[in-house]
Motif scaffolding. Sequence first.
Motif, PDB file in Angstrom:
ATOM      1  N   ALA A 277       1.041  -1.710  -0.098  1.00 43.72           N
ATOM      2  CA  ALA A 277       0.032   0.253  -0.267  1.00 43.72           C
ATOM      3  C   ALA A 277       0.800   1.003   0.310  1.00 43.72           C
ATOM      4  CB  ALA A 277      -0.627  -0.061   1.427  1.00 43.72           C
ATOM      5  N   GLU A 278       2.114   1.409   1.000  1.00 43.81           N
ATOM      6  CA  GLU A 278       2.783   2.686   0.862  1.00 43.81           C
ATOM      7  C   GLU A 278       3.443   2.848  -0.619  1.00 43.81           C
ATOM      8  OE1 GLU A 278       5.972   0.590   3.132  1.00 43.81           O
ATOM      9  OE2 GLU A 278       4.903   1.955   5.376  1.00 43.81           O
ATOM     10  N   SER A 279       3.562   1.810  -1.534  1.00 45.64           N
ATOM     11  CA  SER A 279       4.441   2.055  -3.167  1.00 45.64           C
ATOM     12  C   SER A 279       3.327   2.563  -3.682  1.00 45.64           C
ATOM     13  CB  SER A 279       4.516   0.130  -3.260  1.00 45.64           C
ATOM     14  OG  SER A 279       5.861   0.064  -2.029  1.00 45.64           O
ATOM     15  N   ALA A 280       1.722   2.062  -3.977  1.00 45.33           N
ATOM     16  CA  ALA A 280       0.646   2.558  -4.896  1.00 45.33           C
ATOM     17  C   ALA A 280       0.297   3.827  -4.397  1.00 45.33           C
ATOM     18  CB  ALA A 280      -0.888   1.583  -3.482  1.00 45.33           C
ATOM     19  N   ALA A 281       0.670   4.260  -2.761  1.00 44.03           N
ATOM     20  CA  ALA A 281       0.924   5.726  -2.291  1.00 44.03           C
ATOM     21  C   ALA A 281       1.591   6.750  -2.790  1.00 44.03           C
ATOM     22  CB  ALA A 281       0.661   5.631  -0.895  1.00 44.03           C
ATOM     23  N   ALA A 282       2.484   6.080  -2.492  1.00 39.58           N
ATOM     24  CA  ALA A 282       3.967   6.960  -3.993  1.00 39.58           C
ATOM     25  C   ALA A 282       3.829   6.581  -5.091  1.00 39.58           C
ATOM     26  CB  ALA A 282       5.509   6.260  -3.536  1.00 39.58           C
ATOM     27  N   ILE A 283       2.828   5.796  -6.191  1.00 38.75           N
ATOM     28  CA  ILE A 283       2.629   6.418  -6.972  1.00 38.75           C
ATOM     29  C   ILE A 283       1.596   7.753  -7.122  1.00 38.75           C
ATOM     30  CG2 ILE A 283       1.532   5.113  -8.757  1.00 38.75           C
ATOM     31  CD1 ILE A 283       2.732   2.858  -8.046  1.00 38.75           C
ATOM     32  N   ALA A 284       0.454   7.083  -6.536  1.00 39.35           N
ATOM     33  CA  ALA A 284      -0.942   8.362  -6.310  1.00 39.35           C
ATOM     34  C   ALA A 284      -0.400   9.595  -6.566  1.00 39.35           C
ATOM     35  CB  ALA A 284      -1.541   7.725  -5.544  1.00 39.35           C
ATOM     36  N   ARG A 285       0.997   9.448  -5.306  1.00 38.80           N
ATOM     37  CA  ARG A 285       1.859  11.006  -5.403  1.00 38.80           C
ATOM     38  C   ARG A 285       1.664  11.798  -6.873  1.00 38.80           C
ATOM     39  NH1 ARG A 285       6.054   9.057  -1.868  1.00 38.80           N
ATOM     40  NH2 ARG A 285       5.272   8.543   0.208  1.00 38.80           N
ATOM     41  N   GLY A 286       1.993  11.045  -7.798  1.00 46.80           N
ATOM     42  CA  GLY A 286       2.046  11.660  -8.627  1.00 46.80           C
ATOM     43  C   GLY A 286       1.214  11.896 -10.128  1.00 46.80           C
ATOM     44  N   ASP A 287      -0.386  11.661  -9.420  1.00 51.37           N
ATOM     45  CA  ASP A 287      -1.776  11.714  -9.700  1.00 51.37           C
ATOM     46  C   ASP A 287      -1.447  13.081  -9.631  1.00 51.37           C
ATOM     47  OD1 ASP A 287      -1.725   8.689 -10.990  1.00 51.37           O
ATOM     48  OD2 ASP A 287      -2.695   8.947  -9.286  1.00 51.37           O
TER      49      ASP A 287
END
Length: 541
Positions: A423-433
């Motif tokens: 989930a932390e990795s997915a949240a890191a990707i979401a920061r770029g949205d």
Amino acid sequence: MNPRIDRDIAGSIDETESKQRFPIVRSSKPADPAATTADPRPEGVTIVLLQDVLDAPELGIRLLHGDAAALTLPLHRACTTDMPDPTRYVSAGSLVFTGLVWRRAPEDSEAFVAHLARAGVAAVAAGEALFGEVPADVVDACARHGLPLLAVPDDVPFSSVIEFLTRRWSGARMDRLQTGLARQRRLLAAFADGHALDELLARVCREFDVPAWLFTATGTLVAGRDTIGEPVIDACCAIALTAPRLPAETADGHTVLPVGAALRDRTTAWFLVLGAGAARSEDCVDAFTELATVAALERVRREDRLRAVWDTADARGVADTAGATHPAGTPLVAVVVERAPTGTPEQRIALRAAVHDVLPSCVTGLDAAGRTVAVVAGTESAVVATLTRRLGRLAPALAGARIVAGVSSTCAGESIDGGIRSAESAAAIARGDAGPVSVRAAELDSAVGLLSAVPDRVRRAFADRTLGRVLDYDRRTRADLMTTLETFLDCDGSWRRTADRMHLHPNTVRYRIGRVEALTGRNLAHIGDRLDVFLAMRALG
């Protein structure tokens, strides 16, 4: 008449500036004298009606135009004006007194009455002093525009009628206050006796035959038994989060009432929504406002219970608490939610509370970075959909900040730590949205993504078996083998690029990588061995 005098008179007798107004009901039917005998007020409801003015014998006022429905119109304000265009000096629901000074010719009546009709006034009271009677053209204009028309005798000053209305309004306000206090005492007593908030809301809804719902700022239903669509909830949440003051009304007529301190951080607020048209009754709005006071107590009670749950989860750890809360084999999903920028401690707590609103059965904690880490029973797709819709409703209140969330795939109790990493990795990707709110599901389309879902103890054991001797060698000799290995893998195994990046001679790089191969038993020229070492480094975090 002087415009300033108009404003002063209107302002001095305004019943209340903050109350919602009744809709104006108009008709061009002739007056029905028989219809004036019955009192249309519901039992226990004290309001001032147009009928009351006609029923006062000391005033001698007559009805020149208006039907039975017009006589039931509540009056909230009286305005006195003789301006040819009275628009600025009147308000909706008013009884407008005029001495007809503006009338210089019959055609003036049409313009004057049209202005009043557009302003939504309740009725017109015309004095007979100037012309000895109310001219027929005034009566005809009121009939065309559906405005009730009263005739005030020449020996009755407007001030006498206004004093009469003021006394009635004062009595109505006192009656409403006493009724409201009595109702609030009953609600508080029932709440203290253990009656659920949903039951109390249902009582008030039955009393006024109005549907109503109690929501959090994310649109999570707290109480309410009638069906309401998601688009309506979206509109109500937007009003609750952005209106400069509450109560406020949505475009389709739903009324939004605050629960407690409505102007603090609204992302944690509760609010009451009344069905379309409910704002037409002041007594109805008063009753639900009193219920909101009781709801505020329940909100505080729930906040206290939530803090106790937080203390337990923080003491034991999210993974351990979630594992102990759910039976073995329960499908669990890990979620990481953060605010960007991080914000104040109060804002982080508010975000954690919002996650509990959205996922009521979750276990949460705050990590070292101030992010909310949650574990909840369910499936990845359902959790992503719920977070996207409900956290998305907070967007109007973020004031330039962003909320990003990552959601793991479904995991069992022993792999919760791996789910949190995923989930932390997915949240890191979401920061770029782009956009104020972004929710991302973990992607298991890479070896690193797959590794993040592996139980934490298994991942640590793999890393220790693969790179433990290298780590130990670095601790003893400070040879910096791990840094060289990481750079070498990042440069796709290129000796020259690694040397250039580290400002080393290529032979030094070859020597260090050789030591790594000897300590790990892996040949980094082989893709399989290189992948093992790469994944072991990622497992170390």
